[in-house]
Scaffold this motif. Structure first.
Motif, PDB file in Angstrom:
ATOM      1  N   MET A  59      60.072 -26.763  39.270  1.00  5.96           N
ATOM      2  CA  MET A  59      61.445 -27.279  39.114  1.00  5.96           C
ATOM      3  C   MET A  59      61.395 -28.685  38.523  1.00  5.96           C
ATOM      4  SD  MET A  59      63.335 -26.145  42.648  1.00  5.96           S
ATOM      5  CE  MET A  59      63.515 -24.419  43.106  1.00  5.96           C
ATOM      6  N   ASP A  60      60.490 -29.522  39.078  1.00  8.47           N
ATOM      7  CA  ASP A  60      60.353 -30.895  38.577  1.00  8.47           C
ATOM      8  C   ASP A  60      59.836 -30.911  37.143  1.00  8.47           C
ATOM      9  OD1 ASP A  60      61.307 -32.125  40.857  1.00  8.47           O
ATOM     10  OD2 ASP A  60      59.344 -32.258  41.799  1.00  8.47           O
ATOM     11  N   ASN A  61      58.846 -30.051  36.841  1.00  7.94           N
ATOM     12  CA  ASN A  61      58.311 -30.014  35.475  1.00  7.94           C
ATOM     13  C   ASN A  61      59.365 -29.525  34.477  1.00  7.94           C
ATOM     14  OD1 ASN A  61      55.839 -30.973  36.236  1.00  7.94           O
ATOM     15  ND2 ASN A  61      54.861 -28.970  36.361  1.00  7.94           N
ATOM     16  N   LEU A 105      64.397 -33.280  26.236  1.00  9.53           N
ATOM     17  CA  LEU A 105      65.224 -32.618  25.223  1.00  9.53           C
ATOM     18  C   LEU A 105      66.683 -33.066  25.295  1.00  9.53           C
ATOM     19  CD1 LEU A 105      63.677 -29.050  25.614  1.00  9.53           C
ATOM     20  CD2 LEU A 105      63.431 -30.541  23.620  1.00  9.53           C
ATOM     21  N   GLY A 106      66.982 -34.039  26.172  1.00  7.49           N
ATOM     22  CA  GLY A 106      68.332 -34.592  26.267  1.00  7.49           C
ATOM     23  C   GLY A 106      69.292 -33.755  27.085  1.00  7.49           C
ATOM     24  N   LYS A 107      68.821 -32.744  27.830  1.00  6.19           N
ATOM     25  CA  LYS A 107      69.705 -31.856  28.601  1.00  6.19           C
ATOM     26  C   LYS A 107      69.764 -32.350  30.051  1.00  6.19           C
ATOM     27  CE  LYS A 107      68.573 -27.991  25.529  1.00  6.19           C
ATOM     28  NZ  LYS A 107      68.026 -26.628  25.411  1.00  6.19           N
ATOM     29  N   TYR A 108      70.539 -33.416  30.252  1.00  8.16           N
ATOM     30  CA  TYR A 108      70.530 -34.121  31.536  1.00  8.16           C
ATOM     31  C   TYR A 108      71.185 -33.319  32.659  1.00  8.16           C
ATOM     32  CZ  TYR A 108      69.709 -37.819  28.130  1.00  8.16           C
ATOM     33  OH  TYR A 108      69.216 -38.558  27.092  1.00  8.16           O
ATOM     34  N   ALA A 109      72.264 -32.610  32.359  1.00  5.11           N
ATOM     35  CA  ALA A 109      72.965 -31.853  33.401  1.00  5.11           C
ATOM     36  C   ALA A 109      72.060 -30.763  33.972  1.00  5.11           C
ATOM     37  CB  ALA A 109      74.251 -31.245  32.835  1.00  5.11           C
ATOM     38  N   GLU A 110      71.370 -30.016  33.084  1.00  7.04           N
ATOM     39  CA  GLU A 110      70.458 -28.977  33.548  1.00  7.04           C
ATOM     40  C   GLU A 110      69.311 -29.585  34.345  1.00  7.04           C
ATOM     41  OE1 GLU A 110      69.315 -25.952  30.654  1.00  7.04           O
ATOM     42  OE2 GLU A 110      70.854 -26.735  29.311  1.00  7.04           O
ATOM     43  N   ALA A 111      68.798 -30.710  33.877  1.00  7.61           N
ATOM     44  CA  ALA A 111      67.698 -31.373  34.589  1.00  7.61           C
ATOM     45  C   ALA A 111      68.131 -31.776  35.989  1.00  7.61           C
ATOM     46  CB  ALA A 111      67.228 -32.601  33.801  1.00  7.61           C
ATOM     47  N   TYR A 126      67.982 -28.930  38.572  1.00  4.48           N
ATOM     48  CA  TYR A 126      66.630 -28.614  39.044  1.00  4.48           C
ATOM     49  C   TYR A 126      66.115 -29.671  40.028  1.00  4.48           C
ATOM     50  CZ  TYR A 126      65.992 -24.708  35.792  1.00  4.48           C
ATOM     51  OH  TYR A 126      66.089 -23.507  35.152  1.00  4.48           O
ATOM     52  N   VAL A 127      66.368 -30.943  39.736  1.00  9.97           N
ATOM     53  CA  VAL A 127      65.884 -32.003  40.628  1.00  9.97           C
ATOM     54  C   VAL A 127      66.570 -31.907  41.990  1.00  9.97           C
ATOM     55  CG1 VAL A 127      65.770 -34.495  40.977  1.00  9.97           C
ATOM     56  CG2 VAL A 127      65.273 -33.552  38.739  1.00  9.97           C
ATOM     57  N   LEU A 128      67.867 -31.629  42.014  1.00 10.84           N
ATOM     58  CA  LEU A 128      68.581 -31.515  43.291  1.00 10.84           C
ATOM     59  C   LEU A 128      68.082 -30.323  44.105  1.00 10.84           C
ATOM     60  CD1 LEU A 128      72.218 -32.409  42.168  1.00 10.84           C
ATOM     61  CD2 LEU A 128      70.605 -33.837  43.414  1.00 10.84           C
ATOM     62  N   LYS A 129      67.785 -29.216  43.426  1.00  4.78           N
ATOM     63  CA  LYS A 129      67.198 -28.067  44.139  1.00  4.78           C
ATOM     64  C   LYS A 129      65.851 -28.446  44.739  1.00  4.78           C
ATOM     65  CE  LYS A 129      69.313 -24.377  41.310  1.00  4.78           C
ATOM     66  NZ  LYS A 129      69.009 -23.317  40.317  1.00  4.78           N
ATOM     67  N   HIS A 178      61.171 -37.723  43.439  1.00  3.85           N
ATOM     68  CA  HIS A 178      61.773 -39.059  43.264  1.00  3.85           C
ATOM     69  C   HIS A 178      61.443 -39.608  41.873  1.00  3.85           C
ATOM     70  CE1 HIS A 178      63.701 -40.187  47.002  1.00  3.85           C
ATOM     71  NE2 HIS A 178      62.705 -39.687  47.703  1.00  3.85           N
ATOM     72  N   HIS A 179      60.204 -39.373  41.431  1.00  2.57           N
ATOM     73  CA  HIS A 179      59.773 -39.844  40.112  1.00  2.57           C
ATOM     74  C   HIS A 179      60.624 -39.206  39.006  1.00  2.57           C
ATOM     75  CE1 HIS A 179      56.483 -41.731  37.714  1.00  2.57           C
ATOM     76  NE2 HIS A 179      56.918 -40.875  36.815  1.00  2.57           N
ATOM     77  N   MET A 180      60.844 -37.893  39.121  1.00  4.18           N
ATOM     78  CA  MET A 180      61.646 -37.202  38.109  1.00  4.18           C
ATOM     79  C   MET A 180      63.103 -37.662  38.133  1.00  4.18           C
ATOM     80  SD  MET A 180      59.736 -35.489  36.313  1.00  4.18           S
ATOM     81  CE  MET A 180      57.967 -35.468  36.491  1.00  4.18           C
ATOM     82  N   PHE A 181      63.638 -37.894  39.344  1.00  2.00           N
ATOM     83  CA  PHE A 181      65.012 -38.384  39.434  1.00  2.00           C
ATOM     84  C   PHE A 181      65.121 -39.773  38.811  1.00  2.00           C
ATOM     85  CE2 PHE A 181      68.955 -39.837  41.336  1.00  2.00           C
ATOM     86  CZ  PHE A 181      69.717 -38.682  41.351  1.00  2.00           C
ATOM     87  N   ALA A 182      64.093 -40.597  38.986  1.00  2.00           N
ATOM     88  CA  ALA A 182      64.084 -41.933  38.381  1.00  2.00           C
ATOM     89  C   ALA A 182      64.096 -41.840  36.860  1.00  2.00           C
ATOM     90  CB  ALA A 182      62.857 -42.710  38.856  1.00  2.00           C
TER      91      ALA A 182
END
Length: 684
Positions: free
Chosen positions: A82-84, A92-98, A101-104, A140-144
């Motif tokens: 999910m993080d990867n 790729l600039g797709k912040y909403a989709e990212a 995944y981070v919240l899940k 946390h790193h991915m959310f940052a």
């Protein structure tokens, strides 16, 4: 067995993956795997290869691994991918989709019930501690990273620090090193160079003690940027070269693209045209291979821009025009894409807030924390959208018809709000004008009554033929008539001033007595507030430089600026007084005296107008926002947030400057706190 042998070979000798034959072998092993576990393992190493080489390929294998992990209930492997997946979507600039995944991932790794030893391999180097906490640091790193790309620096730094803290607690130096590396970059973004240098040096030392060199090039790149800000060019270039060399060795195309970008910028700034073109061209080739829409400060539009600037230095006109046009087209396309992605991101944050309201009681603490992050992120995105539309739409008018319409709508709305602000200021004046006009009218009425009585007495004295007394009475009547005439003219001047304030500005400058203007608006604003609130009281002070004379301004516009500043000053001292009344007096028995002062001063070819109050001052964390449109500290319904913004624009249009000086206080008597707004206008 052959598949396992290949994977083990790649595990212990990852540099072999640099050869095209090795990655082809891995793909064959992936396609021919006899079990989900074997396919997952092969896919993991394929992902590791593509992670910083090609975003589209990396995303494909990340999602395939996520499907396999979910199918086999490998919950920690699910979180890892999910993080990867989020990491590649951000690239790729797709912040909403990212964000989804981070919240899940957060939902899983923050629950201690999901602590378990991993069956399927996660990171390249196995970890003997809590893999759930390791994945929590990773999340946390991915959310940052997501916060960085949506320009929420405060939350970016917070989550990097959380990742570093957790990594330190579980003794995972690689994850700690990566967090420190990114913290250095974050602090450089906010121009805190000493903090940035400290974290990058920490990351460098930890990296040199480990065998994980994949991101060492990024560390040297950030160090180079820090030295560049410090104007240390030899160290800048040395670190850029180190970054390029290590990124090549580690097959990190993302890092290599960044290195080429900043080398090109460096040589453009030093005028070395051959080197500038060389690295700009390499940067273009690398970022096209990488496939990232936007990553850190490098995107295809900025790369094209570097190429055309390099050709411009070489006077190659055809190439300049070609790449300049490509830069404009790509930047415009990325701009529109980014606006859409940020809007989608904002929608997801709002939906997530609604979803979190239904989470069970044992997750309330986590729910509140995430809601705060999302709310702040939503505010940051709204501010970003407003700034982008306001600052950039004018430059995009010729290139984009749709954005032209949006800008027109924005201007129309702004005009309506400006008119609303002007009417609000007119309302502030009305009560003061009513009070001011009542005084001369009272004088006119009183002296008229007195004259009536005097004339009656005069008739009596005429009958008595007491002409000396008649003359004395006549003189008193004449004196009273002069006073009536004086106060009548005063009332006429007040009405004309009101009409001048309310009418549409002519836009033409005219000689104006600035001292009279300041004194007039100070009294009108004061009496206006007194008319609305009889309990309001304040000390008024003026210090007007009589040597100024008349200056060329648009009096209606500058009058609105002065009125706005004075009204704000009265507002803050009244709020401070109300606050102090709720507290006990200090030990000395002192009481607070609300004071507003207006002063003018002529210096060289400029005039300074100062409006000062002894309120609580402006907090440092909002000081840089007070001139922004729609920003207000007043409760809802009490302010439009446009007063200071419009004042700033009016002063700028006059070729002047609007500044602020402030000192914070706690609202106690005896404190020397307050705010001074300074309007600087040219004399000519």
């Amino acid at each position: 067995m052959k598949l396992l042998a290949k994977i083990l070979l790649l595990l212990f000798f990852p540099a072999l993956v640099n050869a095209q034959g090795s990655i082809d072998s891995l793909r064959n092993a992936y396609l021919n795997a006899g079990s989900d576990s074997a396919r997952y393992t092969a896919g993991k190493y394929i992902y590791d290869y593509y992670e910083e080489v090609n975003k589209d390929s990396a995303l494909y294998y990340a999602q395939q691994s996520l499907i396999l992990a979910h199918k086999n209930n490998e919950i920690l492997a699910e979180v890892y991918y999910m993080d990867n997946t989020a990491y590649q979507l951000i690239g790729l600039g797709k912040y909403a989709e990212a964000l989804r995944y981070v919240l899940k991932a957060f939902n899983i790794v923050e629950d201690p019930k999901n602590e378990r030893p991993p069956t399927w391999i996660l990171f390249a180097v196995p970890f003997n501690g809590s893999n759930r906490l390791l994945l929590l640091a990773y999340t946390h790193h991915m959310f940052a990273i997501l916060m960085r790309e949506t320009q929420n620096t405060e939350q970016e730094i917070f989550h990097y620090k959380e990742a570093r803290r957790i990594a330190s607690e579980i003794n995972h130096p690689v994850r700690q090193m990566l967090a420190a590396m990114n913290l250095g970059r974050s602090y450089m973004t906010v121009n805190k160079l000493d903090s940035a240098m400290m974290y990058e040096k920490e990351a460098e030392q930890m990296n040199l003690r480990s065998s994980f060199k994949k991101y060492l090039g990024q560390i040297y790149l950030t160090l180079g940027n820090i030295y560049s800000e410090k104007n240390n060019l030899p160290q800048t270039l040395e670190n850029y070269y180190k970054s390029m060399q290590i990124s090549k060795e580690e097959n990190n195309l993302n890092g290599l693209s960044n290195s080429y970008f900043f080398l090109a910028k460096y040589f453009l700034s030093t005028g070395e045209k051959d080197s500038a073109l060389h690295y700009a061209t390499l940067n273009l080739q690398t970022i096209q291979q990488l496939g990232a829409v936007r990553w850190y400060r490098v995107n295809l539009g900025t790369v094209y821009e570097n190429v055309y600037l390099a050709y411009k230095m070489r006077n190659q006109t055809d190439s300049v025009l070609k790449y300049q046009e490509l830069a404009l087209v790509v930047k415009d396309s990325l701009y529109k894409s980014r606006i859409k992605n940020l809007s989608d991101f904002q929608a997801v944050t709002l939906n997530e807030q609604l979803r979190l309201q239904n989470v069970e009681k044992d997750k309330i603490n986590y729910q509140n924390k995430v809601r705060t992050y999302l709310f702040l992120g939503g505010i940051a995105v709204l501010l970003l959208l407003a700034i982008i539309f306001y600052r950039n739409n004018r430059q995009k008018q010729k290139a984009n018809v749709i954005l032209e319409k949006t800008l027109g709508d924005l201007r129309s709305t702004q005009s309506q709000l400006i008119q609303s602000e002007k009417m609000a200021s007119l309302g502030e004046l009305t009560a003061g004008i009513a009070h001011e006009i009542q005084n001369p009218l009272n004088f006119v009425n009183n002296f008229s009554e007195v004259n009536k009585e005097l004339l009656a007495e005069m008739n009596e004295e005429i009958v008595k033929e007491n002409f000396d007394e008649v003359k004395a009475i006549a003189k008193d009547v004449i004196d009273n008539e002069e006073k009536i005439n004086h106060h009548g003219k005063r009332a006429d001047a007040i009405v004309k001033g009101m009409l001048q304030h309310s009418r549409q500005s002519s836009g033409k400058k005219e000689p104006t007595d600035i001292n009279a203007l300041c004194d007039e608006y100070l009294r009108l604003a004061y009496h206006g507030l007194r008319a609305k609130d009889k309990s309001f009281n304040a000390t008024l002070k003026t210090d007007l430089d009589n040597s100024i004379g008349n200056i060329n301004i648009i009096p209606q516009d500058i009058g609105r600026v002065i009125l706005n500043l004075i009204t704000n000053a009265f507002y803050v001292v009244d709020k401070k007084k109300a606050s102090i009344l709720r507290q006990a007096q200090d030990s000395a028995g002192q009481t607070y005296e609300p004071t507003v002062s207006v002063s003018t001063k002529k210096t060289n070819n400029q005039v300074e107008i100062k409006v000062a109050d002894n309120g609580n001052g402006i907090p440092k964390n909002i000081l840089d926002k007070i001139f922004q449109p729609f920003f207000t500290t007043k409760p809802t319904g009490e302010g439009t947030g446009l007063g200071l913004s419009l004042s700033y624009d009016i002063v700028k249009a006059h070729g002047g400057e609007l500044k602020v000086e402030t000192k914070e206080g706690e609202g106690l008597p005896g404190e020397h706190s307050g705010t001074t707004f300074i309007v600087v206008l040219p004399v000519g």
